[in-house]
Scaffold this motif. Structure first.
Motif, short mmCIF file in Angstrom:
data_model
loop_
_atom_site.label_atom_id
_atom_site.label_comp_id
_atom_site.label_asym_id
_atom_site.label_seq_id
_atom_site.Cartn_x
_atom_site.Cartn_y
_atom_site.Cartn_z
N ALA A 101 89.55 -26.50 -65.47
CA ALA A 101 90.23 -26.36 -66.76
C ALA A 101 89.35 -26.91 -67.88
N LYS A 102 88.71 -28.03 -67.64
CA LYS A 102 87.83 -28.62 -68.66
C LYS A 102 86.66 -27.70 -68.95
N LYS A 103 86.04 -27.19 -67.91
CA LYS A 103 84.89 -26.29 -68.09
C LYS A 103 85.31 -25.04 -68.85
N LEU A 104 86.43 -24.45 -68.48
CA LEU A 104 86.92 -23.26 -69.16
C LEU A 104 87.23 -23.57 -70.63
N ALA A 105 87.89 -24.69 -70.90
CA ALA A 105 88.23 -25.07 -72.26
C ALA A 105 86.99 -25.23 -73.13
N GLU A 106 85.90 -25.65 -72.54
CA GLU A 106 84.65 -25.82 -73.29
C GLU A 106 83.99 -24.49 -73.62
N GLU A 107 84.44 -23.42 -72.96
CA GLU A 107 83.82 -22.11 -73.15
C GLU A 107 84.67 -21.13 -73.96
N VAL A 108 85.90 -21.50 -74.31
CA VAL A 108 86.81 -20.58 -75.00
C VAL A 108 87.21 -21.16 -76.35
N GLU A 109 87.92 -20.34 -77.13
CA GLU A 109 88.38 -20.78 -78.44
C GLU A 109 89.79 -21.36 -78.39
N MET A 110 90.55 -20.99 -77.39
CA MET A 110 91.93 -21.46 -77.26
C MET A 110 92.31 -21.49 -75.78
N MET A 111 93.13 -22.48 -75.41
CA MET A 111 93.61 -22.59 -74.04
C MET A 111 95.12 -22.50 -74.02
N ILE A 112 95.63 -21.79 -73.01
CA ILE A 112 97.06 -21.77 -72.73
C ILE A 112 97.22 -22.42 -71.35
N VAL A 113 98.02 -23.46 -71.29
CA VAL A 113 98.31 -24.14 -70.03
C VAL A 113 99.76 -23.82 -69.68
N VAL A 114 99.97 -23.22 -68.52
CA VAL A 114 101.29 -22.76 -68.11
C VAL A 114 101.86 -23.70 -67.05
N GLY A 115 103.07 -24.19 -67.30
CA GLY A 115 103.72 -25.04 -66.32
C GLY A 115 104.77 -25.91 -66.97
N GLY A 116 105.51 -26.60 -66.14
CA GLY A 116 106.63 -27.42 -66.61
C GLY A 116 106.21 -28.51 -67.57
N LYS A 117 106.99 -28.67 -68.62
CA LYS A 117 106.70 -29.73 -69.60
C LYS A 117 106.91 -31.12 -68.99
#
Length: 140
Positions: free
Chosen positions: A61-77
């Motif tokens: 997730a960290k690596k992907l976040a460093e490569e994109v402009e926006m992250m969507i994290v899906v799951g229970g609050k």
């Protein structure tokens, strides 16, 4: 004493220190906190419940976040693991949204954004993740 950062651990001292780590804690944060405590004690023992799957998911997730402009994290609050994933993504400086369902996706979030990363908590069903990805593709 409960701590989440090196700053919070600054006041801890003792001849013997035991560290118990909750599963969603990042390995990187654990290393930093334990590193700050080592010089303050004669003996330190670390007991961790961080599993390899959680560590790999956080690193990905960290690596992907460093490569994109926006992250969507899906799951229970209320999921500690998913909340931790959101925080890890935010800590990279990437705009991050934590959603539970596809209905929470706001089309305006993607205005001017070319690359969106999506990740999910360990307990998030695959069909829900796919639903979010399909909606993002539809929006774009």
């Amino acid at each position: 004493t409960v701590v989440e950062s090196v700053e919070e651990a600054a006041g801890i001292r003792g001849a013997r220190i035991g560290v118990v780590v909750q599963t969603p804690q990042s390995v990187e944060n654990l290393r930093e906190i334990v590193g700050s405590l080592v010089a303050k004690t004669a003996e330190i023992k670390v007991f961790t419940t961080i599993c390899n799957a959680t560590t790999r998911r956080q690193e990905s997730a960290k690596k992907l976040a460093e490569e994109v402009e926006m992250m969507i994290v899906v799951g229970g609050k209320n999921s500690a693991n998913t909340s931790r994933l959101s925080q890890i993504c935010r800590d990279t400086g990437t705009v991050t949204y934590h959603i539970e369902t596809v209905r929470e996706l706001e089309p305006e979030w993607t205005v001017g954004v070319e690359i969106v990363g999506v990740t999910a908590g360990a307990s998030t069903p695959e069909w829900l993740l796919q639903e979010v990805i399909e909606k993002l593709e539809e929006i774009s």
